[in-house]
Design an enzyme around this catalytic site. Structure first.
Site, PDB file in Angstrom:
ATOM      1  N   HIS A 161      -9.278  14.104   0.703  1.00  0.00           N
ATOM      2  CA  HIS A 161      -8.677  15.214  -0.034  1.00  0.00           C
ATOM      3  C   HIS A 161      -9.170  16.506   0.604  1.00  0.00           C
ATOM      4  O   HIS A 161     -10.381  16.674   0.815  1.00  0.00           O
ATOM      5  CB  HIS A 161      -9.138  15.211  -1.492  1.00  0.00           C
ATOM      6  CG  HIS A 161      -8.786  13.982  -2.269  1.00  0.00           C
ATOM      7  ND1 HIS A 161      -7.762  13.962  -3.190  1.00  0.00           N
ATOM      8  CD2 HIS A 161      -9.328  12.738  -2.279  1.00  0.00           C
ATOM      9  CE1 HIS A 161      -7.701  12.751  -3.737  1.00  0.00           C
ATOM     10  NE2 HIS A 161      -8.633  12.000  -3.204  1.00  0.00           N
TER      11      HIS A 161
ATOM     12  N   HIS B  42      -8.480   7.962   2.538  1.00  0.00           N
ATOM     13  CA  HIS B  42      -7.857   9.292   2.591  1.00  0.00           C
ATOM     14  C   HIS B  42      -8.912  10.338   2.265  1.00  0.00           C
ATOM     15  O   HIS B  42      -9.862  10.075   1.535  1.00  0.00           O
ATOM     16  CB  HIS B  42      -6.678   9.396   1.616  1.00  0.00           C
ATOM     17  CG  HIS B  42      -7.018   9.000   0.210  1.00  0.00           C
ATOM     18  ND1 HIS B  42      -7.145   7.685  -0.173  1.00  0.00           N
ATOM     19  CD2 HIS B  42      -7.276   9.741  -0.898  1.00  0.00           C
ATOM     20  CE1 HIS B  42      -7.453   7.632  -1.457  1.00  0.00           C
ATOM     21  NE2 HIS B  42      -7.555   8.876  -1.925  1.00  0.00           N
TER      22      HIS B  42
ATOM     23  N   CYS C 106       0.850  -1.197   0.000  1.00  0.00           N
ATOM     24  CA  CYS C 106       0.000   0.000   0.000  1.00  0.00           C
ATOM     25  C   CYS C 106       0.885   1.246   0.000  1.00  0.00           C
ATOM     26  O   CYS C 106       1.689   1.446   0.923  1.00  0.00           O
ATOM     27  CB  CYS C 106      -0.919   0.002   1.222  1.00  0.00           C
ATOM     28  SG  CYS C 106      -1.772   1.574   1.469  1.00  0.00           S
TER      29      CYS C 106
ATOM     30  N   ASP D  53      -0.773  16.328  -2.068  1.00  0.00           N
ATOM     31  CA  ASP D  53      -1.016  15.418  -3.189  1.00  0.00           C
ATOM     32  C   ASP D  53       0.068  15.631  -4.245  1.00  0.00           C
ATOM     33  O   ASP D  53       0.447  16.762  -4.558  1.00  0.00           O
ATOM     34  CB  ASP D  53      -2.402  15.672  -3.787  1.00  0.00           C
ATOM     35  CG  ASP D  53      -2.868  14.519  -4.660  1.00  0.00           C
ATOM     36  OD1 ASP D  53      -3.821  13.827  -4.268  1.00  0.00           O
ATOM     37  OD2 ASP D  53      -2.270  14.319  -5.744  1.00  0.00           O
TER      38      ASP D  53
ATOM     39  N   HIS E 108      -6.419   3.006   0.363  1.00  0.00           N
ATOM     40  CA  HIS E 108      -6.146   3.305   1.775  1.00  0.00           C
ATOM     41  C   HIS E 108      -6.945   4.581   2.029  1.00  0.00           C
ATOM     42  O   HIS E 108      -6.678   5.605   1.375  1.00  0.00           O
ATOM     43  CB  HIS E 108      -4.640   3.532   1.975  1.00  0.00           C
ATOM     44  CG  HIS E 108      -4.223   3.907   3.365  1.00  0.00           C
ATOM     45  ND1 HIS E 108      -3.252   3.216   4.059  1.00  0.00           N
ATOM     46  CD2 HIS E 108      -4.607   4.921   4.180  1.00  0.00           C
ATOM     47  CE1 HIS E 108      -3.073   3.778   5.254  1.00  0.00           C
ATOM     48  NE2 HIS E 108      -3.881   4.829   5.335  1.00  0.00           N
TER      49      HIS E 108
HETATM   50  P1  AMP Z   1      -8.100   8.812  -5.054  1.00  0.00           P
HETATM   51  O1  AMP Z   1      -8.178   8.807  -6.551  1.00  0.00           O
HETATM   52  O2  AMP Z   1      -9.218   9.482  -4.373  1.00  0.00           O
HETATM   53  O3  AMP Z   1      -7.816   7.403  -4.534  1.00  0.00           O
HETATM   54  O4  AMP Z   1      -6.840   9.704  -4.720  1.00  0.00           O
HETATM   55  C1  AMP Z   1      -5.535   9.242  -4.681  1.00  0.00           C
HETATM   56  C2  AMP Z   1      -4.656  10.455  -4.699  1.00  0.00           C
HETATM   57  O5  AMP Z   1      -3.379  10.076  -4.265  1.00  0.00           O
HETATM   58  C3  AMP Z   1      -4.490  11.104  -6.076  1.00  0.00           C
HETATM   59  O6  AMP Z   1      -4.942  12.451  -6.020  1.00  0.00           O
HETATM   60  C4  AMP Z   1      -3.005  11.001  -6.349  1.00  0.00           C
HETATM   61  O7  AMP Z   1      -2.492  12.131  -7.009  1.00  0.00           O
HETATM   62  C5  AMP Z   1      -2.440  10.856  -4.946  1.00  0.00           C
HETATM   63  N1  AMP Z   1      -1.164  10.160  -4.844  1.00  0.00           N
HETATM   64  C6  AMP Z   1      -0.852   8.951  -5.358  1.00  0.00           C
HETATM   65  N2  AMP Z   1       0.416   8.611  -5.037  1.00  0.00           N
HETATM   66  C7  AMP Z   1       0.897   9.634  -4.276  1.00  0.00           C
HETATM   67  C8  AMP Z   1       2.143   9.892  -3.624  1.00  0.00           C
HETATM   68  N3  AMP Z   1       3.174   9.017  -3.696  1.00  0.00           N
HETATM   69  N4  AMP Z   1       2.281  11.051  -2.936  1.00  0.00           N
HETATM   70  C9  AMP Z   1       1.261  11.934  -2.873  1.00  0.00           C
HETATM   71  N5  AMP Z   1       0.067  11.750  -3.445  1.00  0.00           N
HETATM   72  C10 AMP Z   1      -0.110  10.626  -4.151  1.00  0.00           C
END
Ligand code: AMP
Length: 118
Positions: free
Chosen positions: A104, A102, A4, A30, A100
């Protein structure tokens, strides 16, 4: 959860731009911001999504930590007065890409919901 990406960020195995951390949550920027302010509030414990979180009996402290952090983060990022959105995506139609839980926190520019869609 070794596979993850957010668990690995929380552990410090993958670098991130961390803006806040406490016992229960880590908050990072992000990597692909949609607006000038785009934070991700990550529970340190792995929950797959909001449905998993809702049915977990030990979620109260994490929930409280998130609610306490949001106003502080909004103030820190300069969007408390201008406004912001807090969004969690769930499942395929919700557009969830990292499984996981989260939240925004997005702000710094007007959000037009119709334009968020692909
Ligand atoms: P979701 O589509 O709601 O699952 O959002 C996942 C978010 O995680 C997206 O906005 C990605 O840009 C962000 N994301 C993915 N990998 C990383 C990372 N290594 N560091 C920071 N943000 C990330």
């Amino acid at each position: 959860m070794d596979d993850c990406v957010f668990c690995r960020i929380i552990k410090g195995d993958i670098p991130s731009d961390k803006v806040y951390e406490d016992e229960y949550i880590t908050v990072i920027r992000d990597i692909n911001p949609m607006k000038p302010v785009h934070l991700l509030v990550l529970p340190k414990k792995h929950y797959t999504d909001i449905l998993d979180f809702a049915q977990c009996p030990d979620h109260d402290a994490v929930h409280e930590a998130i609610l306490q952090a949001i106003p502080k983060l909004a103030e820190q990022e300069g969007v408390k007065e201008s406004g912001f959105s807090v969004i969690t995506n769930c499942g395929p139609d919700g557009g969830q890409s990292v499984f996981h839980l989260h939240f925004h926190l997005i702000g710094g520019d007007k959000i037009h919901w119709a334009k968020l869609a692909d």
